[in-house]
Scaffold this motif. Structure first.
Motif, mmCIF file in Angstrom:
data_model
loop_
_atom_site.group_PDB
_atom_site.id
_atom_site.type_symbol
_atom_site.label_atom_id
_atom_site.label_comp_id
_atom_site.label_asym_id
_atom_site.label_seq_id
_atom_site.Cartn_x
_atom_site.Cartn_y
_atom_site.Cartn_z
ATOM 1 N N ALA B 67 0.855 -1.089 -0.024
ATOM 2 C CA ALA B 67 0.101 -0.068 -0.039
ATOM 3 C C ALA B 67 0.978 1.204 -0.070
ATOM 4 C CB ALA B 67 -0.966 -0.007 1.269
ATOM 5 N N GLU B 68 1.932 1.106 0.820
ATOM 6 C CA GLU B 68 2.879 2.364 0.976
ATOM 7 C C GLU B 68 3.665 2.823 -0.620
ATOM 8 O OE1 GLU B 68 6.123 2.626 3.624
ATOM 9 O OE2 GLU B 68 4.556 2.337 5.136
ATOM 10 N N ALA B 69 3.977 1.516 -0.991
ATOM 11 C CA ALA B 69 4.753 1.734 -2.356
ATOM 12 C C ALA B 69 3.693 2.121 -3.215
ATOM 13 C CB ALA B 69 4.983 0.322 -2.934
ATOM 14 N N ILE B 70 2.411 1.867 -3.408
ATOM 15 C CA ILE B 70 1.173 2.344 -4.171
ATOM 16 C C ILE B 70 1.074 3.832 -4.158
ATOM 17 C CG2 ILE B 70 -1.288 2.344 -4.757
ATOM 18 C CD1 ILE B 70 -0.947 -0.830 -4.331
ATOM 19 N N GLY B 71 1.136 4.103 -2.771
ATOM 20 C CA GLY B 71 0.974 5.590 -2.391
ATOM 21 C C GLY B 71 2.138 6.481 -3.074
ATOM 22 N N GLN B 72 3.310 5.821 -2.845
ATOM 23 C CA GLN B 72 4.504 6.603 -3.515
ATOM 24 C C GLN B 72 4.509 6.737 -5.118
ATOM 25 O OE1 GLN B 72 7.510 4.538 -1.892
ATOM 26 N NE2 GLN B 72 7.511 5.289 -0.081
ATOM 27 N N ARG B 73 3.982 5.622 -5.743
ATOM 28 C CA ARG B 73 4.066 5.634 -7.076
ATOM 29 C C ARG B 73 2.942 6.529 -7.652
ATOM 30 N NH1 ARG B 73 6.121 1.612 -10.412
ATOM 31 N NH2 ARG B 73 7.827 0.751 -9.288
ATOM 32 N N GLY B 74 1.817 6.585 -6.816
ATOM 33 C CA GLY B 74 0.519 7.125 -7.307
ATOM 34 C C GLY B 74 0.908 8.746 -7.717
ATOM 35 N N GLY B 75 1.938 9.321 -7.013
ATOM 36 C CA GLY B 75 2.509 10.614 -7.465
ATOM 37 C C GLY B 75 3.206 10.779 -8.431
ATOM 38 N N ALA B 88 -13.728 -8.061 -0.379
ATOM 39 C CA ALA B 88 -15.140 -7.560 -0.628
ATOM 40 C C ALA B 88 -15.220 -6.720 -1.976
ATOM 41 C CB ALA B 88 -15.717 -6.959 0.417
ATOM 42 N N GLY B 89 -14.150 -6.499 -2.513
ATOM 43 C CA GLY B 89 -14.251 -5.664 -3.909
ATOM 44 C C GLY B 89 -14.119 -4.043 -3.565
ATOM 45 N N ARG B 90 -13.953 -3.735 -2.248
ATOM 46 C CA ARG B 90 -13.607 -2.268 -1.871
ATOM 47 C C ARG B 90 -12.208 -1.854 -2.302
ATOM 48 N NH1 ARG B 90 -16.526 -3.801 2.981
ATOM 49 N NH2 ARG B 90 -14.384 -4.094 3.708
ATOM 50 N N ARG B 91 -12.210 -0.867 -2.847
ATOM 51 C CA ARG B 91 -10.684 -0.078 -3.247
ATOM 52 C C ARG B 91 -10.283 0.327 -1.733
ATOM 53 N NH1 ARG B 91 -9.100 4.775 -5.628
ATOM 54 N NH2 ARG B 91 -11.304 5.225 -5.657
ATOM 55 N N VAL B 92 -9.001 -0.242 -1.503
ATOM 56 C CA VAL B 92 -8.321 -0.010 -0.168
ATOM 57 C C VAL B 92 -7.056 0.857 -0.509
ATOM 58 C CG1 VAL B 92 -9.381 -1.882 1.313
ATOM 59 C CG2 VAL B 92 -7.268 -2.142 -0.030
ATOM 60 N N GLY B 93 -6.482 0.864 -1.563
ATOM 61 C CA GLY B 93 -5.168 1.700 -1.956
ATOM 62 C C GLY B 93 -5.453 2.159 -3.247
ATOM 63 N N LEU B 96 -6.737 4.729 -8.768
ATOM 64 C CA LEU B 96 -7.478 4.375 -9.722
ATOM 65 C C LEU B 96 -9.066 4.164 -9.700
ATOM 66 C CD1 LEU B 96 -7.063 3.809 -13.018
ATOM 67 C CD2 LEU B 96 -6.887 1.253 -12.327
ATOM 68 N N ASN B 97 -9.650 4.945 -10.236
ATOM 69 C CA ASN B 97 -11.240 4.809 -9.950
ATOM 70 C C ASN B 97 -12.002 4.135 -10.883
ATOM 71 O OD1 ASN B 97 -13.772 5.328 -8.980
ATOM 72 N ND2 ASN B 97 -13.704 7.695 -9.278
ATOM 73 N N THR B 98 -11.951 2.803 -10.540
ATOM 74 C CA THR B 98 -12.741 1.731 -11.160
ATOM 75 C C THR B 98 -13.400 0.645 -10.269
ATOM 76 O OG1 THR B 98 -12.365 0.110 -13.040
ATOM 77 C CG2 THR B 98 -10.415 0.550 -11.698
ATOM 78 N N GLY B 99 -14.076 -0.212 -10.973
ATOM 79 C CA GLY B 99 -14.516 -1.322 -10.166
ATOM 80 C C GLY B 99 -13.597 -2.539 -10.161
ATOM 81 N N GLY B 129 -5.622 -13.465 0.547
ATOM 82 C CA GLY B 129 -6.580 -12.877 1.314
ATOM 83 C C GLY B 129 -7.537 -12.456 0.391
ATOM 84 N N GLY B 130 -7.759 -12.838 -0.977
ATOM 85 C CA GLY B 130 -8.841 -12.215 -1.669
ATOM 86 C C GLY B 130 -8.323 -10.851 -2.166
ATOM 87 N N TYR B 131 -7.364 -10.228 -2.041
ATOM 88 C CA TYR B 131 -6.686 -8.966 -2.389
ATOM 89 C C TYR B 131 -6.421 -9.011 -3.933
ATOM 90 C CZ TYR B 131 -6.941 -6.764 2.321
ATOM 91 O OH TYR B 131 -7.417 -6.451 3.509
ATOM 92 N N ARG B 132 -6.895 -7.952 -4.657
ATOM 93 C CA ARG B 132 -6.374 -7.868 -5.846
ATOM 94 C C ARG B 132 -5.667 -6.485 -6.262
ATOM 95 N NH1 ARG B 132 -11.553 -9.935 -8.906
ATOM 96 N NH2 ARG B 132 -11.948 -11.986 -7.831
#
Lengths: 224, 449
Positions: B67-75, B88-93, B96-99, B129-132
Motif C-alpha cells: 500500500a505504501e509503495a502504491i501511495g508513493q508511485r501514485g504521485g 469484498a471488492g472495496r478499493r483500499v489503496g 484508480l477509480n474503477t470497479g 486473502g482475496g486482495y487484488r
C-alpha cells in the motif's frame, strides 16, 4: 469434224460457231459445264473446245473427268488469261492444246486443223515429204528435188513443223511454242526472220516458193 | 467529360495516379498497424514491470508495504494508475477509480478526474486473502497516435489523389495534343491534301519517330500515286496512236477500193490492233510478275545454254539490220528461275541493243561467273545510256528523248526489271567500252560447272 464447244460467253460462241460452220465443221454448243460433260461422255466428237470458266462445272474438271473415263477425244482448252500457271495446269490435266482468250479466229482454225489430224502417238515418223521437199528425221538431211539443202538447227525444226502440217496453216504462235518452246510472244521478228532464211535456202535456184505466207495468220507448206 | 472518358491517354494517367494513391493508403494502414502494435506492447511491458516491482514489494513487506509503495508511485508521472481491492471488492489503496475487475489482462474503464470515463489497459493480479492489485495504463495516448497517423495518411492520400488527377489531366492533354497533330495530318490527307505531313519535334521521342515513319510511308504512297497517274496518262497516250490509226484504216475501208489496196489496208489495220494487244500483253505480264506468285514454279535453268540458244536465234535478226551478234557463253551455269521469263528479259535487252544503236554496232550476248553468281549480260558498242538515266529507264513507259521516234512502248526494260526482281537478280548498267546491261543471278549450288 464434229466439234463440241463448251463456252458461256455469247460473243465468243457467236464468232467461233459461225466461223467453224463456215469451214464445214458440225458444231454443238453448250453453255453449262455439267451438260457438256454428259454430252461428251455419251456422244462421239472429233474435238472438244472447253472454256476454263463455265457455270456448272469448269473446263478443267470436265477434262479431268473425261480423261478419267478414258475419253481420249482431243481437247482444246480456252483460258481467259495467259497466265503461265493456268497453261501448265491445263496441259497437266490432259489438254492437247490451249488458246488464250481473246484469240484470232485464224489461230483457232489452225489449231483445230492440227489437232484433228494428229497422227496416233504410237506411229513413229522418220521421213517427211511434200512438194518435192524431203526430210529425213534420222540423218537430219533435207533435199529439194533431190538436191541437198544445208539448214541450221532452228531452220530444220521450222521446216519439220511445216512439213508435219503440210497443207495446213501453222501460226506464228504455234511455231514459237513448238520450235522455240516459247509460250509467250517475244514481240520480235524471230519467226519472220528464220522463215525468211529457210525460204531463201529452199527456193535457191529460182524454184517456186515452197512456203506460203498469209499475213496475220501464219505459214503453210504446199501439200503434194 | 466525354472526351476524358473516351481518351486512352486520360484513362491511363488516371489509372496510374489511382494506383499510387491506393498504394499510399495501403502503406498508411501498414504503418498504423505496426505502430499501434509496438506502442501497445510497450505499454504492456511497462505495466508488467511495475507489477513485478510491486509484487516483489508485497512479498517482502506485505500488504502494508504494498500500500505504501502504491501511495508513493501514485504521485509519479508515469501515467500508470493503481488500485488495491480487498476481498469484498472495496478499493483500499491507489487512486484508480474503477470497479474490481477479474484477474489477468483486461481492458477496463476508469473514471478520470478530469476527462471522465476513459478506457484503459490493466493487469489484475490476485493476492493472498482475496486482495487484488490492479495496474492500468490510460489508452488515450495510443488512440492519440492512431488518430495522428490516420489523419496524416488520409491527408497524404487526398493530396496524392489530387496531384494524380491534375497530373492525369495535364499528361492526358499532352498525349492528346501530340496525337491530335498526327490525326490532323491523316484527316487532311483523307480530305484530299496529299502533301500534308505530320510535324516532327526536335526531341526524337516516340511520337516524333511515329510521325517520321508515317511521313516516310506517305512519301512512298504519294510517289506510287504519282507514278500511277504518270503510267495511266502514258498508257492512254500510247494507246491513242495505234487506235487512231486503226480508226483511220477502218474509215478508209468504207470507201470503195481495189481488192489489192483493200487487203493492204486491212493488213495495216491488223498491225495497229496487234500493237495495242502487245502493249496490254506487256502490262499484264509485268503485273503478273509484280505479284510474285510465279516464284512457286521456279526450276533449275541452264542460263549459259539459254543464252547460247537466244544468241543463235537472234544473230540473223542482227544481221538483217546491219549489226553483229556474238555469243560468249561457255559450259553450263544453273540458276533457279523461270526459263521463259529470263528468255523474255534477255530478248528485250537484245532488242534494245539492236534498236538503239547505229548500224555496224557489235553486240555481245554472254554469261560470266562470279563467286555464287551467274551473270547474263548484253554488251554493245553503241552510244549507251547516260549514267544519270540508268535508274529512270527501268521505270514503266520511260523512253529517253533519243528513242521517242523509234517504235516501242517503253515497257521492255520495266519487264526486265520485274523479271530481275522476281528472281532476286540485281541489274547493273555500265558505260565501259560501249554499254552493258547485266543480270546478276544467284548460281545454284552444286549445279554450276
Amino acid at each position: 469434224m464434229r466439234i463440241l464447244i463448251a463456252e458461256d460467253d455469247a460473243e465468243t460462241v457467236r464468232f467461233v460457231e459461225r466461223g467453224l460452220s463456215e469451214l464445214g465443221h458440225h458444231v454443238s454448243v453448250l453453255g453449262d459445264g455439267g451438260d457438256a460433260l454428259r454430252l461428251a461422255l455419251i456422244e462421239n466428237f472429233d474435238l472438244l473446245i472447253l472454256d476454263r470458266m463455265l457455270p456448272g462445272m469448269d473446263g478443267l474438271s470436265i477434262l479431268r473427268r473425261l480423261r478419267a473415263a478414258d475419253v481420249a477425244t482431243p481437247v482444246l482448252l480456252l483460258t481467259a488469261m495467259g497466265r503461265i500457271e493456268n497453261r501448265v495446269e491445263g496441259l497437266d490435266a490432259g489438254a492437247d492444246d490451249y488458246l488464250v482468250k481473246p484469240f484470232a479466229f485464224s489461230e483457232l482454225a489452225a489449231r483445230i486443223n492440227a489437232l484433228g489430224r494428229r497422227p496416233p502417238p504410237q506411229e513413229i515418223v522418220t521421213r517427211l515429204a511434200s512438194d518435192g521437199i524431203e526430210m529425213n528425221l534420222l540423218s537430219r538431211q533435207v533435199r529439194r528435188n533431190g538436191k541437198v539443202i544445208s539448214l541450221q538447227p532452228r531452220e530444220f525444226q521450222l521446216l519439220e513443223e511445216l512439213l508435219r502440217n503440210a497443207g495446213k496453216f501453222v501460226t506464228r504462235t504455234m511455231l514459237l511454242q513448238r520450235v522455240w518452246d516459247f509460250h509467250f510472244d517475244p514481240q520480235t521478228k524471230i519467226v519472220e526472220t528464220h522463215i525468211s532464211r529457210l525460204r531463201t535456202k529452199l527456193n535457191e535456184g529460182g524454184l517456186p516458193d515452197a512456203i506460203e505466207t498469209l499475213r496475220g495468220v501464219g505459214y503453210r507448206m504446199r501439200a503434194e | 467529360m466525354r472526351v476524358i472518358v473516351r481518351s486512352a491517354a486520360y484513362r491511363l494517367a488516371f489509372a496510374i495516379s489511382l494506383v499510387f494513391a491506393l498504394a499510399t493508403l495501403l502503406l498508411g494502414a501498414a504503418i498504423l498497424y505496426a505502430a499501434h502494435a509496438a506502442l501497445a506492447r510497450q505499454m504492456d511491458d511497462s505495466i508488467e514491470l511495475a507489477s513485478n516491482v510491486l509484487i516483489t514489494e508485497y512479498h517482502d513487506e506485505g500488504l502494508r508495504g504494498l500500500a505504501e509503495a502504491i501511495g508513493q508511485r501514485g504521485g509519479r508521472p508515469d501515467a500508470l494508475g493503481y488500485a488495491l481491492f480487498d476481498a469484498a471488492g472495496r478499493r483500499v489503496g491507489g487512486t484508480l477509480n474503477t470497479g474490481m475487475p477479474a484477474p489477468g489482462w483486461r481492458n477496463i474503464s476508469f473514471l478520470d478526474p478530469v476527462e471522465g470515463p476513459d478506457p484503459a489497459r490493466a493487469l489484475v493480479t490476485r493476492l493472498a486473502g482475496g486482495y487484488r492489485l490492479v495496474i492500468a495504463a490510460d489508452l488515450e495516448p495510443l488512440e492519440q497516435i492512431d488518430r495522428t497517423i490516420l489523419t496524416l495518411f488520409g491527408a497524404a492520400f487526398a493530396i496524392l489523389l489530387l496531384i494524380g488527377l491534375v497530373g492525369a489531366l495535364v499528361s492526358g492533354a499532352y498525349l492528346r495534343r501530340r496525337l491530335a497533330r498526327i490525326e490532323a495530318t491523316a484527316d487532311g490527307i483523307v480530305a484530299g491534301d496529299l502533301s500534308r505531313r505530320a510535324s516532327i519535334g526536335p526531341r526524337n521521342d516516340e511520337f516524333d519517330r511515329v510521325a517520321a515513319s508515317l511521313n516516310v510511308m506517305l512519301d512512298r504512297i504519294a510517289n506510287l500515286i504519282a507514278n500511277l497517274r504518270q503510267v495511266t496518262s502514258d498508257l492512254a497516250h500510247d494507246l491513242r496512236t495505234p487506235l487512231a490509226r486503226l480508226r483511220n484504216k477502218l474509215e478508209t475501208l468504207q470507201e470503195p477500193l481495189e481488192p489489192v489496196n483493200r487487203r493492204a489496208v486491212i493488213d495495216e489495220a491488223l498491225d495497229q490492233a496487234d500493237e495495242v494487244l502487245q502493249l496490254f500483253d506487256a502490262i499484264l505480264r509485268i503485273s503478273e510478275l509484280d505479284e510474285g506468285s510465279l516464284r512457286r514454279r521456279f526450276a533449275p535453268v541452264d542460263l549459259c545454254k539459254l543464252v547460247r540458244d537466244l544468241g543463235e536465234t537472234h544473230a540473223p535478226l542482227a544481221e538483217d539490220v546491219g549489226k553483229t551478234l556474238h555469243v560468249k557463253a561457255e559450259g553450263t551455269c544453273f540458276v533457279e528461275g523461270d526459263r521463259e521469263l529470263i528468255a523474255q528479259a534477255m530478248i528485250n535487252l537484245i532488242e534494245n541493243a539492236l534498236r538503239h544503236s547505229p548500224a555496224g554496232t557489235g553486240i555481245v550476248l554472254g554469261t560470266r561467273k562470279a563467286p555464287g553468281k551467274a551473270i547474263a549480260f548484253v554488251h554493245d558498242t553503241g552510244p549507251g545510256i547516260p549514267d544519270v538515266e540508268h535508274e529512270r529507264v527501268l521505270e514503266r513507259f520511260v523512253r529517253l528523248e533519243e528513242a521517242r521516234s523509234s517504235p516501242g512502248h517503253g515497257l521492255g526494260l520495266s519487264l526486265v526489271r520485274a523479271t530481275a526482281d522476281v528472281h532476286g537478280a540485281p541489274i547493273s548498267m555500265s558505260n565501259i567500252d560501249g554499254f552493258e546491261v547485266a543480270l546478276h543471278f544467284s548460281a545454284m549450288e552444286g549445279l554450276s560447272a
